[in-house]
Design a protein around this motif. Structure first.
Motif, PDB file in Angstrom:
ATOM      1  N   GLY A 161       0.934  -1.014   0.130  1.00 40.17           N
ATOM      2  CA  GLY A 161      -0.220   0.123   0.100  1.00 40.17           C
ATOM      3  C   GLY A 161       0.423   1.471  -0.177  1.00 40.17           C
ATOM      4  N   THR A 162       1.936   1.570   0.560  1.00 44.05           N
ATOM      5  CA  THR A 162       3.058   2.519   0.703  1.00 44.05           C
ATOM      6  C   THR A 162       3.430   2.503  -0.322  1.00 44.05           C
ATOM      7  OG1 THR A 162       3.093   2.068   3.010  1.00 44.05           O
ATOM      8  CG2 THR A 162       5.274   3.435   2.378  1.00 44.05           C
ATOM      9  N   TYR A 163       3.784   1.230  -0.903  1.00 40.00           N
ATOM     10  CA  TYR A 163       4.749   1.341  -2.596  1.00 40.00           C
ATOM     11  C   TYR A 163       3.734   1.770  -3.163  1.00 40.00           C
ATOM     12  CZ  TYR A 163       7.358  -0.783  -6.404  1.00 40.00           C
ATOM     13  OH  TYR A 163       7.961  -0.352  -7.384  1.00 40.00           O
ATOM     14  N   ALA A 211      20.157   3.097  -8.433  1.00 39.15           N
ATOM     15  CA  ALA A 211      18.588   3.594  -7.879  1.00 39.15           C
ATOM     16  C   ALA A 211      17.883   2.925  -8.094  1.00 39.15           C
ATOM     17  CB  ALA A 211      18.670   4.809  -8.575  1.00 39.15           C
ATOM     18  N   GLU A 212      17.602   2.092  -9.488  1.00 41.69           N
ATOM     19  CA  GLU A 212      16.402   1.330 -10.005  1.00 41.69           C
ATOM     20  C   GLU A 212      16.091   0.748  -8.726  1.00 41.69           C
ATOM     21  OE1 GLU A 212      13.493  -0.818 -13.367  1.00 41.69           O
ATOM     22  OE2 GLU A 212      15.771  -1.459 -13.032  1.00 41.69           O
ATOM     23  N   ILE A 213      16.896  -0.259  -7.484  1.00 38.59           N
ATOM     24  CA  ILE A 213      16.799  -1.253  -6.222  1.00 38.59           C
ATOM     25  C   ILE A 213      15.817  -0.336  -5.506  1.00 38.59           C
ATOM     26  CG2 ILE A 213      17.824  -2.279  -4.555  1.00 38.59           C
ATOM     27  CD1 ILE A 213      20.185  -3.005  -5.892  1.00 38.59           C
ATOM     28  N   VAL A 214      15.805   0.936  -5.697  1.00 38.34           N
ATOM     29  CA  VAL A 214      14.637   0.848  -4.562  1.00 38.34           C
ATOM     30  C   VAL A 214      13.793   1.249  -4.998  1.00 38.34           C
ATOM     31  CG1 VAL A 214      14.557   3.419  -3.166  1.00 38.34           C
ATOM     32  CG2 VAL A 214      16.587   3.153  -3.542  1.00 38.34           C
ATOM     33  N   LEU A 215      13.638   0.648  -6.179  1.00 43.35           N
ATOM     34  CA  LEU A 215      12.395   0.572  -6.460  1.00 43.35           C
ATOM     35  C   LEU A 215      11.604  -1.285  -6.730  1.00 43.35           C
ATOM     36  CD1 LEU A 215      12.514   3.793 -10.087  1.00 43.35           C
ATOM     37  CD2 LEU A 215      10.771   3.130  -7.176  1.00 43.35           C
ATOM     38  N   ILE A 216      12.615  -1.512  -6.805  1.00 43.26           N
ATOM     39  CA  ILE A 216      12.677  -3.322  -7.243  1.00 43.26           C
ATOM     40  C   ILE A 216      11.993  -3.960  -5.224  1.00 43.26           C
ATOM     41  CG2 ILE A 216      13.553  -5.204  -7.793  1.00 43.26           C
ATOM     42  CD1 ILE A 216      14.759  -3.467 -10.349  1.00 43.26           C
ATOM     43  N   VAL A 217      12.847  -3.288  -4.489  1.00 48.15           N
ATOM     44  CA  VAL A 217      12.897  -4.282  -3.206  1.00 48.15           C
ATOM     45  C   VAL A 217      11.924  -4.184  -2.911  1.00 48.15           C
ATOM     46  CG1 VAL A 217      13.763  -4.537  -1.127  1.00 48.15           C
ATOM     47  CG2 VAL A 217      15.698  -4.325  -3.453  1.00 48.15           C
ATOM     48  N   PRO A 218      11.278  -3.173  -2.321  1.00 49.62           N
ATOM     49  CA  PRO A 218       9.538  -2.978  -1.720  1.00 49.62           C
ATOM     50  C   PRO A 218       8.476  -3.622  -2.636  1.00 49.62           C
ATOM     51  CG  PRO A 218      10.196  -0.752  -2.199  1.00 49.62           C
ATOM     52  CD  PRO A 218      11.097  -1.518  -2.912  1.00 49.62           C
ATOM     53  N   SER A 219       8.363  -3.663  -3.488  1.00 48.83           N
ATOM     54  CA  SER A 219       7.483  -4.722  -5.397  1.00 48.83           C
ATOM     55  C   SER A 219       8.122  -6.246  -4.748  1.00 48.83           C
ATOM     56  CB  SER A 219       8.095  -4.223  -6.356  1.00 48.83           C
ATOM     57  OG  SER A 219       7.065  -4.999  -7.445  1.00 48.83           O
ATOM     58  N   ALA A 220       9.150  -6.567  -4.687  1.00 47.65           N
ATOM     59  CA  ALA A 220       9.916  -7.953  -4.795  1.00 47.65           C
ATOM     60  C   ALA A 220       9.378  -8.375  -3.780  1.00 47.65           C
ATOM     61  CB  ALA A 220      11.396  -7.921  -4.995  1.00 47.65           C
TER      62      ALA A 220
END
Length: 398
Positions: A161-163, A211-220
């Motif tokens: 939800g936060t993501y 920097a994309e890791i910041v977007l990938i990890v929460p989704s993953a």
């Protein structure tokens, strides 16, 4: 031994102690992920040049055709691969429980090895590496997968939800911002001319390029846990319950997710975050349900296509790295330099490039599995991980 014979043998072997649809799904996800990455390799300026050009809205037929091709793959197969990684983690957790082995036990070592493989892949092969993010995510989720359904549900709701809220807020800000006119920065083919120079750029700009890791990890984290719970819910089982679950996922993926994803894909770069990170997981769930359903309904020996996909799925880690290495050698200036030579033939030649690299991947996977049980990088990870004799039994999922 003919290709057909060896491929069928590999497909037969995949059923021993494994869920055959997982290998097939993993093969689809690996080749599909390259369907997104191939556009980065095929740009004359490499990935950096691609994103420099990623401005404005497509107007010509050729530009719209390229956008359409990207919409087919962007984020969807990466999300599918991520869900399958969560399924594999669940299988390892269940195997440890059956054998009475403490969990997560030595699994953090495995996650660390995967992270280091990702660092090497990023520096030496491709800026868009996902293995580093998977290594970090698997380390986190290893401590969550065995928790109660209530805990897992709360983590998924809070993190997901936060993501979603943050990405939607960022998208709203981009859409509301005044449109900036101007031409894309000129493409510099010399950026991909030398391999040592590319490695130096990746090393010097490590934090920016990662920097994309910041977007990938929460989704993953969310998708890993979702894959774990889908496995427990029986999505891969040939049962009434499994069939109903797959039917719901088909509706969610193709009746809801896909139309919205097509809409955002053609809405311009302001919608990139939604187009790549929010909607593709819905489509990935539909793909998982569809491929699993078809696999359960298939009878007899696998044909050429299914056998090849299963072989790629069994060597997924190796094929993921191989396809990026091949694309670099074919497209960059330090290799054959095809990206610059065929710049005027975009996007049509890119389809051929994807097909060629995919066929090489399939041929490699089938040939390798004639003599080995795992892919080369899978063997390396297994030897570095070196499980104790008591830990050797159970599913082996990448």
């Amino acid at each position: 031994m003919t290709y057909r014979t060896s491929a069928v043998a590999a497909a037969r072997h995949s059923r021993g102690g494994r869920i055959s649809s997982l290998d097939l799904l993993r093969g689809v996800a690996i080749l599909g992920t390259f369907g997104t990455n191939v556009f980065l390799f095929a740009h004359p300026g490499g990935p950096a040049g691609f994103f420099q050009d990623f401005v404005g809205t497509a107007t010509s037929f050729v530009e719209r055709a390229e956008v359409g091709l990207r919409v087919l793959t962007n984020g969807k197969f990466l999300a599918l691969l991520t869900i399958l990684f969560g399924v594999g983690l669940e299988l390892q957790y269940q195997s440890a429980r059956r054998r009475g082995v403490p969990w997560p036990g030595r699994y953090p070592l495995r996650a660390g090895i995967l992270f280091l493989e990702g660092v090497a892949h990023f520096l030496l092969v491709f800026e868009g590496d996902v293995l580093m993010a998977y290594g970090l995510t698997s380390l986190l989720v290893a401590y969550l997968v065995g928790r109660s359904d209530r805990v897992v549900r709360n983590v998924v709701v809070v993190v997901g939800g936060t993501y979603a809220a943050l990405l939607l807020a960022a998208t709203a800000s981009l859409v509301a911002a005044p449109e900036v006119s101007g031409e894309p920065a000129p493409v510099d083919p010399s950026a991909t001319a030398g391999w040592p120079a590319q490695v130096a750029v990746r090393l010097n700009e490590f934090l920016l390029l990662r920097a994309e890791i910041v977007l990938i990890v929460p989704s993953a984290v969310v998708l890993f846990l979702l894959g774990s719970r889908l496995r427990r819910a029986g999505v891969f089982d040939d049962t009434v319950k499994g069939g109903r679950l797959r039917a719901r996922l088909l509706i969610l993926g193709f009746a809801v997710g896909l139309p919205l994803n097509v809409l955002t894909g053609f809405s311009g770069p302001d919608w990139l975050l939604v187009d790549r990170y929010l909607l593709p997981p819905l489509v990935a769930l539909g793909l998982l349900a569809l491929v699993t359903h078809l696999t359960l309904r298939m009878r007899g020996e696998p044909g050429f296509v299914r056998s090849g996909l299963i072989a790629v799925g069994r060597t997924a880690l190796s094929c993921y790295v191989l396809q990026n290495l091949l694309a670099g050698a074919l497209c960059y200036g330090w290799g054959l330099g095809l990206a610059e030579r065929f710049a005027d033939a975009r996007p049509w030649w890119i389809v051929g490039l994807w097909g060629f690299v995919g066929l090489v991947n399939v041929a490699f996977a089938v040939a390798w599995l004639r003599r080995f049980e795992r892919g080369p990088l899978e063997l390396l990870m297994h030897r570095l991980y070196a499980p104790r004799p008591a830990d050797r039994r159970g599913p082996r999922e990448w």
